[in-house]
Every structure is written in structure tokens, then in C-alpha cells.
Design an enzyme around this catalytic site. Structure first.
Site, PDB file in Angstrom:
ATOM      1  N   THR A   1     -51.566 -18.995  -4.510  1.00 27.50           N
ATOM      2  CA  THR A   1     -52.113 -18.066  -5.753  1.00 27.50           C
ATOM      3  C   THR A   1     -53.214 -17.431  -5.505  1.00 27.50           C
ATOM      4  O   THR A   1     -53.851 -16.966  -6.411  1.00 27.50           O
ATOM      5  CB  THR A   1     -51.775 -18.732  -7.162  1.00 27.50           C
ATOM      6  OG1 THR A   1     -52.466 -19.803  -7.217  1.00 27.50           O
ATOM      7  CG2 THR A   1     -50.448 -19.066  -7.164  1.00 27.50           C
TER       8      THR A   1
ATOM      9  N   GLY B   1     -56.164 -15.365  -4.975  1.00 29.93           N
ATOM     10  CA  GLY B   1     -56.317 -13.834  -5.167  1.00 29.93           C
ATOM     11  C   GLY B   1     -55.539 -13.125  -5.980  1.00 29.93           C
ATOM     12  O   GLY B   1     -55.374 -11.888  -5.564  1.00 29.93           O
ATOM     13  N   THR B   2     -54.728 -13.820  -6.754  1.00 31.34           N
ATOM     14  CA  THR B   2     -53.722 -12.915  -7.650  1.00 31.34           C
ATOM     15  C   THR B   2     -54.368 -11.957  -8.625  1.00 31.34           C
ATOM     16  O   THR B   2     -54.034 -10.682  -8.569  1.00 31.34           O
ATOM     17  CB  THR B   2     -52.929 -14.017  -8.286  1.00 31.34           C
ATOM     18  OG1 THR B   2     -53.717 -14.987  -9.131  1.00 31.34           O
ATOM     19  CG2 THR B   2     -51.904 -14.849  -7.501  1.00 31.34           C
ATOM     20  N   GLY B   3     -55.608 -12.436  -9.036  1.00 29.61           N
ATOM     21  CA  GLY B   3     -56.302 -11.841 -10.022  1.00 29.61           C
ATOM     22  C   GLY B   3     -57.013 -10.358  -9.282  1.00 29.61           C
ATOM     23  O   GLY B   3     -56.952  -9.326  -9.707  1.00 29.61           O
ATOM     24  N   CYS B   4     -57.573 -10.670  -8.133  1.00 28.75           N
ATOM     25  CA  CYS B   4     -58.285  -9.519  -7.138  1.00 28.75           C
ATOM     26  C   CYS B   4     -57.065  -8.474  -6.755  1.00 28.75           C
ATOM     27  O   CYS B   4     -57.248  -7.335  -6.896  1.00 28.75           O
ATOM     28  CB  CYS B   4     -58.815 -10.186  -6.002  1.00 28.75           C
ATOM     29  SG  CYS B   4     -60.137 -11.130  -6.394  1.00 28.75           S
TER      30      CYS B   4
ATOM     31  N   LYS C   1     -54.127 -11.202 -18.783  1.00 26.52           N
ATOM     32  CA  LYS C   1     -53.215 -11.778 -17.836  1.00 26.52           C
ATOM     33  C   LYS C   1     -53.144 -13.337 -18.391  1.00 26.52           C
ATOM     34  O   LYS C   1     -53.980 -14.190 -18.552  1.00 26.52           O
ATOM     35  CB  LYS C   1     -53.961 -11.913 -16.548  1.00 26.52           C
ATOM     36  CG  LYS C   1     -54.319 -10.527 -15.850  1.00 26.52           C
ATOM     37  CD  LYS C   1     -55.217 -10.496 -14.830  1.00 26.52           C
ATOM     38  CE  LYS C   1     -56.307 -11.219 -15.136  1.00 26.52           C
ATOM     39  NZ  LYS C   1     -57.187 -11.208 -13.463  1.00 26.52           N
TER      40      LYS C   1
END
Ligand code: ATP
Ligand code: HMH
Length: 274
Positions: free
Chosen positions: A216, A218-221, A183
Site C-alpha cells: 500500500t 503510495g496510496t495517498g499520493c 480518507k
């Protein structure tokens, strides 16, 4: 056969992760993404985290034996179609989850190797990175590191461009991950660019417009959960990853419609995406 691929029965998706009372990351984000994408969410909690949009104040780790108890109790009864693994906190919990992946023959396993919150607070003990690399990475069908996580897993410098991301993704495949989604959200590029790598295939570059928002959290979760939710309904990982990234971009576009907290607010899982 997985229920989600058989018919329109919602696939059952499991999140193994920590909590976020502010609802933007962790288990809470995962359940929102599963529901928004037509899945049925189930959970195993690894840590209770006192956190919000401005940072983490305390972490209450769940003992590894109780993580095992949750996993065995759930999985002896419920057949899950895909799994998202997020915050694990300790080596012992990593080992417990690795044992469960084998014992219950879990399929469609997405590993988000969560180490540090956006606020900079640690969510994984520094001495647990080794166990993540050796015990869980080889059991994951897809691992989704951000750039600092990839560097930590490899014991190297953070990638500064797409070429370095490609090289680090290939090194993570060598460590046994089924596929790797590098990512690139942390790169200072105009577009939000990620790389999907699989053994023996050219890496696929996934680009999305960079949404101009401070919200932003929580974008990865959200991305890893959306991939897990979509995988049983898509012919392969590339299709699930592409659609999950589109979903995340839309959730980022809706983030500023929310007013949650004073820090980096959460992305918004509105329910009419499709
Ligand atoms: N402003 C943005 N606009 C669009 N996409 C973004 C933006 N920021 C990040 N992304 C995308 O969000 C996803 C998550 O990327 P990132 O590298 O930020 O993960 P992360 O650091 O693991 O997130 P988290 O801090 O929630 O754990 C990637 O697909 C990335 O390209
Ligand atoms: C519980 C949890 N998992 C993951 C993240 C990643 O940002 C977070 N902040 N909290």
C-alpha cells in the site's frame, strides 16, 4: 480555458512534492498516475528523500528560494490545468508554494497534507503544521487528509468512526478548504471508506472494497494525483474523486503483480485502466 476541457488535448498537471527512489510514492507516483490517466505531468521538487519500501533513511530539503525558482521558471512558460501538492518538508517551502498559488493564479489545487510516511518517518517538520493550516489549506480547492493528518491539522484526537470523520471534515471546511476528502484507509473497516465534504452539501460517502495486500506504499499520493489528473476532464470534483478512487482500487489490485522491495511495496499504475 483549460486545455484538457477544450478538446482531447491532454491536460497539463503539476506535482509539487518530494521524491521516492523506489518509485511508489511522491513525484514518481504522481507522474505515473498523471500518465496513466491521460495527463501530461510536470514537476517541482521540494525535497530529495532517500527512501524505499522499508522506510526513510535521509531527507535533503530543497531551499525555499529554489522551490520558488522552479515554480516561477515553469509557470512563466507553462499554463497548468491542475496541481497536486504533496510533501513540503518545511514552513519556508509552504510559504513559497502559497505565494506561487496566488502569483500564478493556480486553479484546481489538490492539497495532500503529507506529514508522515507509511514507515512512520516524518516528512514535514512538526512546527510546519501551523503554516500548512493557515497558508495552504485556505488556498486549496480540495484537501485530502488521512485520519492522523486531519487530527494534527485540527489539534485533536484521531477520528475512530464515520461520525467523527464527518465532524473533522466539517471543521477543516471551516478553516477555509474548498472541499475536504477525509480518507478512511486507516480505519479498521471491511471497506475502504472516505468522505467528501463541500460547503452547504451533504457529505458523500465513497466506499471501495478493501484490497487484501501489504503493498500500500503510495496510496495517498496516487489518489490525490489521480484526482488532479481527472479534474480537468470531469464536470466537477465529485466525479473526479469517484473515478480517482476507482483507479486507486485497481492500482491496489495490481500491486501484488509487482515485486519491488522487501517492505510495503508500491501500488501498480498499469496503463490500460480504461
Ligand atoms: N487496502 C486497501 N484497499 C482499498 N483501498 C484502500 C486500502 N487502503 C487504503 N485505501 C484507500 O486508499 C486511499 C488512501 O488512504 P489512506 O488513508 O491509506 O491514505 P494515506 O495514509 O494518506 O496514504 P499514504 O500512506 O500513501 O500517505 C483512500 O481512498 C483509502 O480508502
Ligand atoms: C516523497 C513522499 N511523499 C509522500 C509520501 C507519503 O507516503 C512518501 N512516502 N514520500
Amino acid at each position: 480555458m483549460a486545455s484538457g476541457s477544450r478538446d482531447r488535448t491532454p491536460p497539463i498537471i503539476l506535482s509539487i512534492a518530494g521524491t521516492d527512489p523506489s518509485g511508489g510514492a511522491g513525484i514518481q507516483a504522481d507522474l505515473k498516475a498523471f500518465s496513466a490517466l491521460g495527463g501530461f505531468g510536470t514537476t517541482v521538487i521540494t525535497a530529495l528523500v532517500a527512501q524505499t519500501t522499508t522506510g526513510v533513511s535521509e531527507v535533503h530539503e530543497v531551499p525555499a528560494e529554489f522551490v520558488t525558482a522552479q515554480l516561477d521558471t515553469l509557470l512563466d512558460d507553462v499554463r497548468v490545468d491542475a496541481v497536486k501538492i504533496g510533501m513540503l518538508a518545511t514552513t519556508e517551502v509552504i510559504e513559497a508554494v502559497a505565494r506561487a498559488v496566488d502569483a500564478h493564479r493556480l486553479a484546481n489545487v489538490v492539497l495532500d497534507p503529507v506529514m508522515v510516511a507509511k514507515s512512520g518517518d516524518r516528512l514535514l517538520a512538526a512546527d510546519a503544521v501551523e503554516a500548512l493550516r493557515t497558508e495552504l489549506l485556505p488556498r486549496a480547492d480540495l484537501v485530502t487528509p488521512n485520519l492522523p493528518e486531519a487530527a494534527d491539522l485540527l489539534g485533536t484526537e484521531e477520528a475512530a468512526d464515520l461520525d467523527a470523520m464527518r465532524a473533522q471534515g466539517a471543521a477543516l471546511l471551516e478553516l477555509g478548504a474548498g472541499r475536504v476528502l477525509m480518507k478512511g484507509g486507516h480505519l479498521p473497516t471491511r471497506e475502504a471508506t472516505d468522505l467528501l465534504l463541500a460547503p452547504g452539501a451533504e457529505p458523500e460517502v465513497l466506499r471501495a472494497p478493501r484490497v487484501d495486500t501489504k503493498n500500500t506504499h503510495g496510496t495517498g499520493c496516487t489518489l490525490s494525483s489521480a484526482i488532479a489528473a481527472l479534474r480537468p476532464r470531469r464536470p466537477g470534483w465529485p466525479e473526479a474523486v469517484r473515478d480517482a478512487k476507482s483507479y486507486l482500487t485497481e492500482a491496489l489490485r495490481h500491486a501484488d503483480s509487482l515485486h519491488v522491495g522487501e517492505g510495503k511495496g508500491p501500488v501498480h499504475h498499469f496503463h490500460a485502466w480504461w
